[in-house]
Design a protein around this motif. Sequence first.
Motif: not given
Length: 198
Positions: A1-29
């Motif tokens: 699982m990709h780990s997003y330690t920086n909140n801003n980079l994570f939000i940017e990845a999420l906004k761009k529709g990165a599948p790994k960002a969504y997976t990280f979102l679900v797995d984490t929360y």
Amino acid sequence: MHSYTNNNLFIEALKKGAPKAYTFLVDTYHQKLCVYAYGLIHDHDTAEDIVQNVFLKTWTNREKLKTDLSINSYLYKSVYNEFIDQYRKQKKIFPLDKKYIDTILTFVEDDDTSFDKLIADVKQEIQNLPKKCKETFLLSKEEGLTNIEIAEYKNVSLKTVEAHMTKAFSILRLKVGLKMNSILFLLYGGNNGALRKS
């Protein structure tokens, strides 16, 4: 699982529709939000539905997210709002419940570490209670037994049960502090005698 330690980079990845960002979102929360939702609605299926709705809406509206957004606060607020919508539809909201739900919301908006630590601290302190206090406390909170039922089950007097419960609350309040009631409400929902004792 990709780990997003920086909140801003994570939000940017999420906004761009990165599948790994969504997976990280679900797995984490997912688990945290389900626990929170269940503490509000007291129904596992509905809690799961609420969390799934929040993830879906977050993904659908991802392009509107602000880069400096605290994703933790955003998700908990979203779960809370979904819960309120469910309650309004079912006309079940009670003033006492809402009071403690609002209190819960004030501390879950903290960062992940703070929230997780609060829950872990309370669980640990419950395990650290004197044996009879812990047994009585868990019969009340986990099993939902009344003090009278506990007295009959343990073959002790009602005063003994009340003494154990009072001692348990006193110890937890001393160890955990003012947020104890809200955390117990989140963990045990309606089986929370702390609501009547505070």
